[in-house]
Design a protein around this motif. Structure first.
Motif, PDB file in Angstrom:
ATOM      1  N   ALA A 157      17.648   9.357 -14.384  1.00  0.00           N
ATOM      2  CA  ALA A 157      17.909  10.748 -14.007  1.00  0.00           C
ATOM      3  C   ALA A 157      18.234  10.833 -12.515  1.00  0.00           C
ATOM      4  O   ALA A 157      18.025   9.874 -11.759  1.00  0.00           O
ATOM      5  CB  ALA A 157      16.712  11.628 -14.325  1.00  0.00           C
ATOM      6  N   GLU A 158      18.723  11.978 -12.107  1.00  0.00           N
ATOM      7  CA  GLU A 158      19.101  12.161 -10.702  1.00  0.00           C
ATOM      8  C   GLU A 158      17.905  12.372  -9.786  1.00  0.00           C
ATOM      9  O   GLU A 158      18.043  12.331  -8.567  1.00  0.00           O
ATOM     10  CB  GLU A 158      20.072  13.346 -10.568  1.00  0.00           C
ATOM     11  CG  GLU A 158      21.424  13.114 -11.245  1.00  0.00           C
ATOM     12  CD  GLU A 158      22.097  11.819 -10.786  1.00  0.00           C
ATOM     13  OE1 GLU A 158      22.132  11.560  -9.571  1.00  0.00           O
ATOM     14  OE2 GLU A 158      22.588  11.065 -11.648  1.00  0.00           O
ATOM     15  N   GLN A 159      16.744  12.617 -10.380  1.00  0.00           N
ATOM     16  CA  GLN A 159      15.522  12.750  -9.570  1.00  0.00           C
ATOM     17  C   GLN A 159      14.345  12.220 -10.378  1.00  0.00           C
ATOM     18  O   GLN A 159      14.380  12.243 -11.611  1.00  0.00           O
ATOM     19  CB  GLN A 159      15.276  14.211  -9.186  1.00  0.00           C
ATOM     20  CG  GLN A 159      15.117  15.157 -10.371  1.00  0.00           C
ATOM     21  CD  GLN A 159      14.796  16.577  -9.956  1.00  0.00           C
ATOM     22  OE1 GLN A 159      14.097  16.798  -8.973  1.00  0.00           O
ATOM     23  NE2 GLN A 159      15.318  17.548 -10.691  1.00  0.00           N
ATOM     24  N   PRO A 160      13.309  11.720  -9.711  1.00  0.00           N
ATOM     25  CA  PRO A 160      12.151  11.190 -10.429  1.00  0.00           C
ATOM     26  C   PRO A 160      11.230  12.319 -10.894  1.00  0.00           C
ATOM     27  O   PRO A 160      11.293  13.442 -10.402  1.00  0.00           O
ATOM     28  CB  PRO A 160      11.455  10.330  -9.368  1.00  0.00           C
ATOM     29  CG  PRO A 160      11.821  10.967  -8.075  1.00  0.00           C
ATOM     30  CD  PRO A 160      13.188  11.554  -8.252  1.00  0.00           C
ATOM     31  N   GLY A 161      10.387  11.989 -11.866  1.00  0.00           N
ATOM     32  CA  GLY A 161       9.325  12.907 -12.270  1.00  0.00           C
ATOM     33  C   GLY A 161       9.767  14.184 -12.952  1.00  0.00           C
ATOM     34  O   GLY A 161       9.116  15.218 -12.820  1.00  0.00           O
ATOM     35  N   LYS A 162      10.849  14.135 -13.734  1.00  0.00           N
ATOM     36  CA  LYS A 162      11.375  15.380 -14.324  1.00  0.00           C
ATOM     37  C   LYS A 162      10.389  16.019 -15.307  1.00  0.00           C
ATOM     38  O   LYS A 162      10.265  17.234 -15.362  1.00  0.00           O
ATOM     39  CB  LYS A 162      12.715  15.120 -15.015  1.00  0.00           C
ATOM     40  CG  LYS A 162      13.870  14.945 -14.026  1.00  0.00           C
ATOM     41  CD  LYS A 162      15.193  14.742 -14.723  1.00  0.00           C
ATOM     42  CE  LYS A 162      15.747  16.039 -15.272  1.00  0.00           C
ATOM     43  NZ  LYS A 162      17.128  15.840 -15.834  1.00  0.00           N
ATOM     44  N   LYS A 163       9.692  15.195 -16.095  1.00  0.00           N
ATOM     45  CA  LYS A 163       8.718  15.768 -17.038  1.00  0.00           C
ATOM     46  C   LYS A 163       7.521  16.356 -16.294  1.00  0.00           C
ATOM     47  O   LYS A 163       6.917  17.329 -16.741  1.00  0.00           O
ATOM     48  CB  LYS A 163       8.253  14.709 -18.040  1.00  0.00           C
ATOM     49  CG  LYS A 163       9.067  14.678 -19.325  1.00  0.00           C
ATOM     50  CD  LYS A 163       8.347  13.873 -20.389  1.00  0.00           C
ATOM     51  CE  LYS A 163       9.122  13.850 -21.690  1.00  0.00           C
ATOM     52  NZ  LYS A 163       8.454  13.088 -22.750  1.00  0.00           N
TER      53      LYS A 163
END
Length: 389
Positions: A35-41
């Motif tokens: 993904a484009e950024q970490p930690g989305k969930k």
């Protein structure tokens, strides 16, 4: 080719925790996140406030083919340990209900904290990196669409297929199978159940909720149930969905604060009352009306046989619904099943037969209850692997 001590596939809760731990032990660590950024969930959890742990989390709150597997990691990294980290960063928190801890502010604080912990360990976090191929020949080689990386240790932390709109896939299982690891069949968990047939009429009260005790396969949860346009949801239903299997009924005690023979007691105390009027005192009107209609006893209690009242009371204490399915991985908060715990060390999360390979978090066949338990497994399993790399 850039070389590292460990490559962690997945920049979610478990992956970032593992990376921070290993990095701060002096290991050269790379995190690859597609993904484009970490930690989305993490960012969407708890309505954006992140239910980051449950203060009462223990092995009994988890499902697995091996119910003992989670004991070691959970005992060595507890909810108190994570709470100490949260407080060290000055993140304000509160307990909502049933031991569930949330940020007062935003889930962004938890992601920022984990990234800062990674930075302290010199961890390199690369986002927008989709893994194309993984191979092992003495060391692991990970090929992304842009570059190849090598490491002595590889950690599978890519989660399960729940919430595919967040980019979730079954990649962890494909990779596990590539290395010959068994996978326990994954299925949606913490997921709404769907109703069909005669039970479709309950869709008429979509949006109505009530406190109940829901039971599936002898496991019960006392929380709210919510009727939806597709079937059943709400905390009690999400909880039992993890234990439900196709073909099983879900039993709901609709009047959990009433004794089994409460209608007989009511006949003595309020002989002119009806089942409908009594249900309206205990439940939202629309739910009371639909239940009364289904029971089909409309006369005053004084004019109703004790046998009929006893049968109605028993049905309300154990009203069986027969779900025809779930709303699937699209609406599931987590996944039951995953990489078999029989393949892993419970102390280190290391694959027993593949040197240097680890699996953590939701990718593993350990699934927590609703309410912060899955995050606690992510932290604990991440620490177990991070300390072992």
């Amino acid at each position: 080719m850039p070389e590292f001590d460990a490559i962690i596939l997945g920049g979610g809760a478990a992956g970032l925790m593992c990376a921070a731990r290993a990095g701060q032990r002096g290991k050269r660590v790379l995190v690859l996140e597609k993904a484009e950024q970490p930690g989305k969930k993490i960012l969407i959890s708890g309505g954006g406030r992140c239910n980051f742990t449950n203060i009462g989390a223990g092995p009994a709150n988890y499902l697995s083919a091996n119910p003992h597997f989670a004991k070691s990691a959970l005992a060595r990294y507890t909810p108190r340990d994570f709470l100490e980290l949260v407080e060290r960063y000055g993140i304000a928190w509160h307990e909502k209900t049933l031991g569930q801890l949330f940020c007062d502010g935003s889930a962004k604080q938890i992601v920022a904290m984990l990234l800062e912990e990674c930075a302290k360990g010199g961890v390199e976090v690369k986002c927008g990196e989709e893994v194309v191929a993984v191979s092992q020949n003495g060391t692991f080689t990970v090929q992304t669409q842009s570059e190849a990386y090598s490491a002595h240790a590889l950690v599978i932390a890519t989660g399960g297929p729940s919430i595919p709109k967040m980019g979730a896939t079954g990649f962890a299982y494909d990779l596990a199978r590539q290395f010959g690891l068994k996978v326990v069949e994954p299925r949606p968990a913490l997921v709404p159940l769907t109703l069909g047939g005669e039970e479709v009429l309950f869709r008429e009260i979509s949006g109505v909720s009530a406190p109940v005790v829901a039971t599936a396969n002898k496991t019960s949860f006392a929380e709210a149930a919510l009727f939806t346009h597709r079937g059943l949801s709400g905390p009690s239903i999400l909880q039992v969905s993890s234990y439900w299997r196709p073909g099983d009924p879900v039993a709901i005690d609709i009047v959990p604060d009433r004794a089994a023979e409460w209608l007989l007691d009511a006949k003595r105390d309020h002989p002119r009352a009806t089942i409908r009027s009594l249900l309206r005192e205990a439940l939202p009107d629309r739910l009371a009306d639909i239940l009364a209609d289904k029971i089909g006893v409309g006369s005053e209690l004084a004019n109703t046989a004790d046998k009929a009242l006893r049968a109605a009371g028993e049905r309300l204490k154990r009203w069986e619904f027969h779900p025809n399915g779930t709303e699937g991985f699209a609406k599931a908060e987590v996944t039951v099943g995953g990489i078999s715990t029989a393949e892993l060390s419970s102390k280190t999360m290391k694959a027993k037969r593949i040197p240097g390979l680890y699996a953590i978090g939701e990718a593993v066949d350990v699934t927590g209850w609703l309410g912060g338990y899955n995050f606690q497994w992510a932290w604990a399993s991440g620490v177990a692997a991070g300390d072992a790399i």
